[in-house]
Scaffold this active site. Sequence first.
Site, PDB file in Angstrom:
ATOM      1  N   CYS A  54       0.849  -1.186   0.000  1.00 13.58           N
ATOM      2  CA  CYS A  54       0.000   0.000   0.000  1.00 13.58           C
ATOM      3  C   CYS A  54       0.888   1.240   0.000  1.00 13.58           C
ATOM      4  O   CYS A  54       1.784   1.364   0.838  1.00 13.58           O
ATOM      5  CB  CYS A  54      -0.898  -0.006   1.232  1.00 13.58           C
ATOM      6  SG  CYS A  54      -1.929   1.473   1.386  1.00 13.58           S
ATOM      7  N   CYS A  57       0.437   3.181   3.519  1.00 13.70           N
ATOM      8  CA  CYS A  57       0.925   2.723   4.828  1.00 13.70           C
ATOM      9  C   CYS A  57       1.982   1.630   4.774  1.00 13.70           C
ATOM     10  O   CYS A  57       2.559   1.287   5.795  1.00 13.70           O
ATOM     11  CB  CYS A  57      -0.245   2.256   5.681  1.00 13.70           C
ATOM     12  SG  CYS A  57      -0.981   0.702   5.124  1.00 13.70           S
ATOM     13  N   CYS A 102      -7.443  -1.009   1.710  1.00 11.19           N
ATOM     14  CA  CYS A 102      -6.374  -1.434   2.617  1.00 11.19           C
ATOM     15  C   CYS A 102      -6.939  -1.518   4.032  1.00 11.19           C
ATOM     16  O   CYS A 102      -7.492  -0.544   4.543  1.00 11.19           O
ATOM     17  CB  CYS A 102      -5.213  -0.447   2.558  1.00 11.19           C
ATOM     18  SG  CYS A 102      -3.885  -0.837   3.737  1.00 11.19           S
ATOM     19  N   CYS A 105      -5.008   1.103   6.630  1.00 11.91           N
ATOM     20  CA  CYS A 105      -5.165   2.564   6.581  1.00 11.91           C
ATOM     21  C   CYS A 105      -6.466   3.026   5.944  1.00 11.91           C
ATOM     22  O   CYS A 105      -6.760   4.222   5.928  1.00 11.91           O
ATOM     23  CB  CYS A 105      -3.976   3.205   5.865  1.00 11.91           C
ATOM     24  SG  CYS A 105      -3.920   2.952   4.079  1.00 11.91           S
ATOM     25  N   CYS A 125      -8.483  -5.475  -9.565  1.00 10.10           N
ATOM     26  CA  CYS A 125      -8.090  -4.442 -10.516  1.00 10.10           C
ATOM     27  C   CYS A 125      -7.664  -3.227  -9.681  1.00 10.10           C
ATOM     28  O   CYS A 125      -8.504  -2.531  -9.105  1.00 10.10           O
ATOM     29  CB  CYS A 125      -9.296  -4.132 -11.394  1.00 10.10           C
ATOM     30  SG  CYS A 125      -8.968  -3.090 -12.794  1.00 10.10           S
TER      31      CYS A 125
END
Length: 137
Positions: A54, A57, A102, A105, A125
């Site tokens: 991510c 984070c 995510c 976060c 995607c």
Amino acid sequence: MATEPSQSDDLPDSETEWRERLTDEEYEILRNRGTEPKFSGEYLDVKEDGTFRCAGCGAELFDSDVKFDSGSGWPSFYDANADAVETETDTRHGMSRIEVVCRACGGHLGHVFDDGPEPTGKRYCINSVALDFDPEE
């Protein structure tokens, strides 16, 4: 894959702090649920072995061995680190889709569809802007 984000103890407490941490483009995608243009993403054609994290984070989201070329214009994966992502129904834009977020976060990553390859049949995607890539050494 590890399940702990690398920067989880250092997450911003406010949108002002997120704006300071992220680029304008990252903020638009991760915090405002935006979408990058098709075929424009940095990680669309990555073929190296490694881990996709991510961009907000550092959580480990996808391994390179589950990445595939879907032809959709965005990096696609047929599986995700279940401890690092969660899904929610997204009814924006007059349609119903499954949003990928995510877990650490809350950043918007993209959407998941049921038209991917086996063994899962899933196509995550994902916006390149929402990702960082750590190649294997």
